[in-house]
Every structure is written in structure tokens, then in C-alpha cells.
Design an enzyme around this catalytic site. Structure first.
Site, PDB file in Angstrom:
ATOM      1  N   HIS A   1      -7.173  -6.679  -1.220  1.00  0.00           N
ATOM      2  CA  HIS A   1      -6.082  -5.706  -1.096  1.00  0.00           C
ATOM      3  C   HIS A   1      -5.075  -6.061  -0.008  1.00  0.00           C
ATOM      4  O   HIS A   1      -3.917  -5.680  -0.081  1.00  0.00           O
ATOM      5  CB  HIS A   1      -6.693  -4.329  -0.788  1.00  0.00           C
ATOM      6  CG  HIS A   1      -5.700  -3.224  -0.661  1.00  0.00           C
ATOM      7  ND1 HIS A   1      -5.020  -2.699  -1.756  1.00  0.00           N
ATOM      8  CD2 HIS A   1      -5.255  -2.532   0.421  1.00  0.00           C
ATOM      9  CE1 HIS A   1      -4.215  -1.735  -1.355  1.00  0.00           C
ATOM     10  NE2 HIS A   1      -4.331  -1.606  -0.039  1.00  0.00           N
TER      11      HIS A   1
ATOM     12  N   TYR B   1      -1.051  11.661   2.341  1.00  0.00           N
ATOM     13  CA  TYR B   1      -1.929  11.909   1.199  1.00  0.00           C
ATOM     14  C   TYR B   1      -1.928  13.382   0.800  1.00  0.00           C
ATOM     15  O   TYR B   1      -2.075  13.706  -0.384  1.00  0.00           O
ATOM     16  CB  TYR B   1      -3.357  11.476   1.546  1.00  0.00           C
ATOM     17  CG  TYR B   1      -3.523   9.989   1.682  1.00  0.00           C
ATOM     18  CD1 TYR B   1      -3.807   9.194   0.572  1.00  0.00           C
ATOM     19  CD2 TYR B   1      -3.415   9.365   2.922  1.00  0.00           C
ATOM     20  CE1 TYR B   1      -3.977   7.817   0.695  1.00  0.00           C
ATOM     21  CE2 TYR B   1      -3.577   7.995   3.050  1.00  0.00           C
ATOM     22  CZ  TYR B   1      -3.855   7.232   1.930  1.00  0.00           C
ATOM     23  OH  TYR B   1      -4.004   5.871   2.047  1.00  0.00           O
TER      24      TYR B   1
ATOM     25  N   ASP C   1       0.828  -1.201   0.000  1.00  0.00           N
ATOM     26  CA  ASP C   1       0.000   0.000   0.000  1.00  0.00           C
ATOM     27  C   ASP C   1       0.871   1.263   0.000  1.00  0.00           C
ATOM     28  O   ASP C   1       1.689   1.437  -0.893  1.00  0.00           O
ATOM     29  CB  ASP C   1      -0.962  -0.064   1.190  1.00  0.00           C
ATOM     30  CG  ASP C   1      -2.034   0.999   1.175  1.00  0.00           C
ATOM     31  OD1 ASP C   1      -2.982   0.875   0.388  1.00  0.00           O
ATOM     32  OD2 ASP C   1      -1.923   1.965   1.952  1.00  0.00           O
TER      33      ASP C   1
END
Length: 391
Positions: A368, A312, A204
Site C-alpha cells: 500500500h 473518516y 491514500d
């Protein structure tokens, strides 16, 4: 050529780039407002359905017992040479072989690598780090402290720092609220000098960092195992041609906003995070309540979400990115049913690789969270990929 002439010639390109970035940021801002409205409705629904939990997250006072499982390794700290920040990590198998460094994603921490710590400590020195801003590691508040460049320097300092023969204070110097029961306050010696490279294993967000690190610090990476994560330049190019990928990762736009994402994620006692991790189709299968708390414990502390979300908030800073060639020998594992990343990204990544350097596998029916949902399959691929390093 006179400087004035050069400036005049470059002026149209500079203006075009500024206009392009302004247009990009306007789109990002509009998308952020739209996703904020959607997630706001989701968070409000959780509050209305569970009114006793209230609008705020409940700070956890005691860490779950699984975080202090001694079979996972020793809890240590490393002071980074470049920034002076202290990062927390868990280490096992010291002296058993090459350094294997694990980089986690969001919303996770070092504990997401528990199965790999157990599996590989017999033949490797396994180290799972809490990245800057996560868990017991230092967490600067400023958004500018979480740029890709600074995070890559952190990884460099960890690899080289783990080769230093320096004792590190144990957990006794932590804030009392973050102490884990049963840990010794004795000095924990690091491994003997000698690490100049590592096997980098990442998932990730950790994968985003690992891709970049392998490009700019190739001498420090012997092999790489990447799970469910694409290089930013590949993601950028793929998403501009496949708009559906933007919808899969719509939360990225929400996280560009200040303070509001922290509020929405914490509402109804972090129900959005709970759903992300435990959803029947999209979450981590068979995640126990104790293991769920291992992730929520850190995020529930004051400011515990801001550091991770600041990753982010720096994503769009350097866009647009130029295509980059990938050359580090890499094992890429991808879930066929990944909710957040399309399978097409695997082909896009392959097209950037030097021939013969990438081994890619798409795991059927898998989502995921491969390191936690399908550790046995992951381990089989990893042992085969790393066999020649073990003699």
C-alpha cells in the site's frame, strides 16, 4: 405546476431516500460495534504483552531529527483565504518549474513524501502539505470541520495561495512543544505570483481528496498522480458488489465512533499504529525507528488523533453517491499486494475515465505504501508521465 403538487410527487422519493440512509447508518453502526470489539481485543492484547507501556500513549516531547532535515526543503505556513486556518507545508525547488503539490494519507504527514521532495525539486516547485488536522497545521475539534467540501476548498486555497507574493512567519510562532530544532524564525517568502494550476500527487486519503478535487476544480489541476486510492463513488459501487473490500477496510467502521478509536490507537504507546506502519508484510519496508517517530510525534500530542479520524467520521455523510466521469490526465499506481484496497478497484476506476486520460500500473509484489516502499519505481513512472511538461 403548483408547489403542493410537486411536493406530493417528490414525497415517495424523499421517504425512500431517508429510509435507505437510515438502513445504511444502522449497518454502519452495527459494523462499528463489531470492529470496536475486535480492535479492543487487539489493543488489550498489546497492553498485556507490554505492561510497562501502560494503557495510554506517551506524548513525545522532542520531534525526531529527520523532521528538520534541511535537504527536504523550507518549513512554511500558509493562512487559508476561505477558513483562516494555517496549514504547515515543506517547500523546495521554488522557481524551478511547475507547482507539484503532495497530499498525504493516514496515518502519515508531509514526511511521507520525503523521497519525492528530494527527487523532483530540481525541475518542479515541490510542496508537501500537512492537511487540516495533521502535524503542525491547525486542527479544529469539530467533526463538521472535516467535510470533503471544506477539505477541497483547503486545496484550492493552497494552490492559489502559493501564487501570492506574501511573506509567511516561520516556525517561531508555533506552540513551543511543536517547534522543530534548528528552524529560523525569519520570514520565509513564498514563490512569486503565477500559480493557477498544479500537478497533484496524492496517496491514500490524499487520493480521495484529489479525485474529488479534479472533478469539481478541474481548471486547477494540470496532471494528477494518484497512488493507492479510489474515488468515493467508485469505492461505494465496487464495495457493494465485492463484500471482501469491506473486510479489507474494516477500520473505517471503527473510526465512525466518538473518542473510542483515539483511545484504542493510543494504547500501549500507539502499538496499533506502530504495527500498521512497520508490519513485516503490511507495513513500510525498512522504516527506521527515527522515521517511525516522525509520524508518531504528531499523533502523540494532545488531540493529535482526533483531526485525522474526523476525516473518516464524514465519509458516509453524502452516501449514496452518483457515478462521476473522470477526465483529468492521471497516472494511477497500485500495489499488487495492497492489504487495504483490492486490485479490482483499478478496473472500476478505468471504467469511469474518458478514453485516453488514464495511465494505470499495478506494481507486482508491492503493498500500500508505494511512495515510501518503492520510490524508485514511482519516480520512473512519474518522470515519463510528466516529460512533456518539461519541454
Amino acid at each position: 405546476m403548483p408547489e403542493l403538487v410537486v411536493t406530493a410527487l417528490l414525497a415517495p422519493s424523499r421517504v425512500t431516500l431517508k429510509l435507505l440512509r437510515a438502513f445504511m447508518w444502522s449497518l454502519v453502526f452495527c459494523a462499528a460495534l463489531l470492529t470496536a470489539a475486535v480492535y479492543g481485543c487487539i489493543a488489550l492484547t498489546h497492553v498485556l504483552c507490554r505492561p510497562r507501556r501502560g494503557c495510554c500513549g506517551r506524548p513525545r516531547r522532542t520531534p525526531p531529527a529527520c523532521l528538520s532535515d534541511p535537504t527536504l526543503g523550507e518549513h512554511c505556513f500558509l493562512t487559508l483565504k476561505s477558513s483562516g486556518l494555517r496549514l504547515h507545508y515543506v517547500s523546495a525547488g521554488r522557481g524551478n518549474g511547475p507547482l507539484m503539490l503532495f497530499l498525504h494519507g493516514f496515518p502519515e504527514n508531509w514526511f511521507s513524501w520525503r523521497y519525492q521532495l528530494w527527487e523532483f525539486q530540481s525541475r518542479f516547485h515541490v510542496v508537501a502539505v500537512d492537511l487540516r488536522g495533521y502535524g503542525s497545521s491547525d486542527a479544529p475539534r469539530d467533526v463538521d470541520c472535516y467535510t470533503i467540501d471544506l477539505l477541497m476548498v483547503d486545496i484550492q486555497d493552497v494552490i492559489l495561495g502559493l501564487g501570492a507574493d506574501t511573506p509567511i512567519p516561520g516556525l517561531a510562532s508555533l506552540t513551543p512543544a511543536l517547534l522543530l530544532p534548528g528552524f529560523s524564525s525569519a520570514l520565509v517568502p513564498l514563490t512569486p505570483p503565477g500559480y493557477s494550476k498544479c500537478i497533484l500527487v496524492a496517496h491514500d486519503w490524499g487520493a480521495v481528496l484529489a479525485w474529488n478535487f479534479s472533478i469539481y476544480y478541474p481548471s486547477l489541476v494540470e496532471r494528477m498522480v494518484v497512488v493507492s486510492g479510489a474515488p468515493m463513488s467508485v469505492y461505494q459501487d465496487y464495495s457493494t458488489h465485492h463484500i471482501s473490500q469491506f473486510f479489507r477496510s474494516n477500520y473505517v467502521f471503527l473510526f465512525q465512533l466518538p473518542w473510542l478509536p483515539e483511545k484504542l490507537l493510543s494504547m500501549s504507546d500507539f502499538q496499533i499504529l506502530k504495527t500498521t506502519l512497520t508490519h513485516r508484510k503490511r507495513g513500510i519496508p525498512h522504516l527506521t525507528p527515527n522515521e517511525l517517530e516522525a509520524f508518531l510525534y504528531d499523533f502523540s500530542q494532545p488531540g493529535g488523533l482526533t483531526g485525522p479520524l474526523n476525516y473518516y467520521r464524514n465519509l458516509f455523510r453524502n452516501l449514496p453517491l452518483e457515478p462521476q466521469e473522470l477526465a483529468t490526465p492521471t497516472l494511477l499506481l497500485w500495489g499488487e499486494k495492497d492489504t487495504y484496497l483490492e486490485q479490482g478497484l483499478v478496473g472500476a476506476i478505468s471504467s469511469r475515465f474518458v478514453p485516453g486520460r488514464l495511465e494505470a500500473h499495478i506494481l507486482p509484489g508491492v503493498g500500500h505504501w508505494i511512495p515510501q516502499s518503492n520510490p524508485e519505481e514511482m519516480h520512473q513512472y512519474m518522470w515519463a508521465f510528466l516529460q512533456d511538461l518539461l519541454g
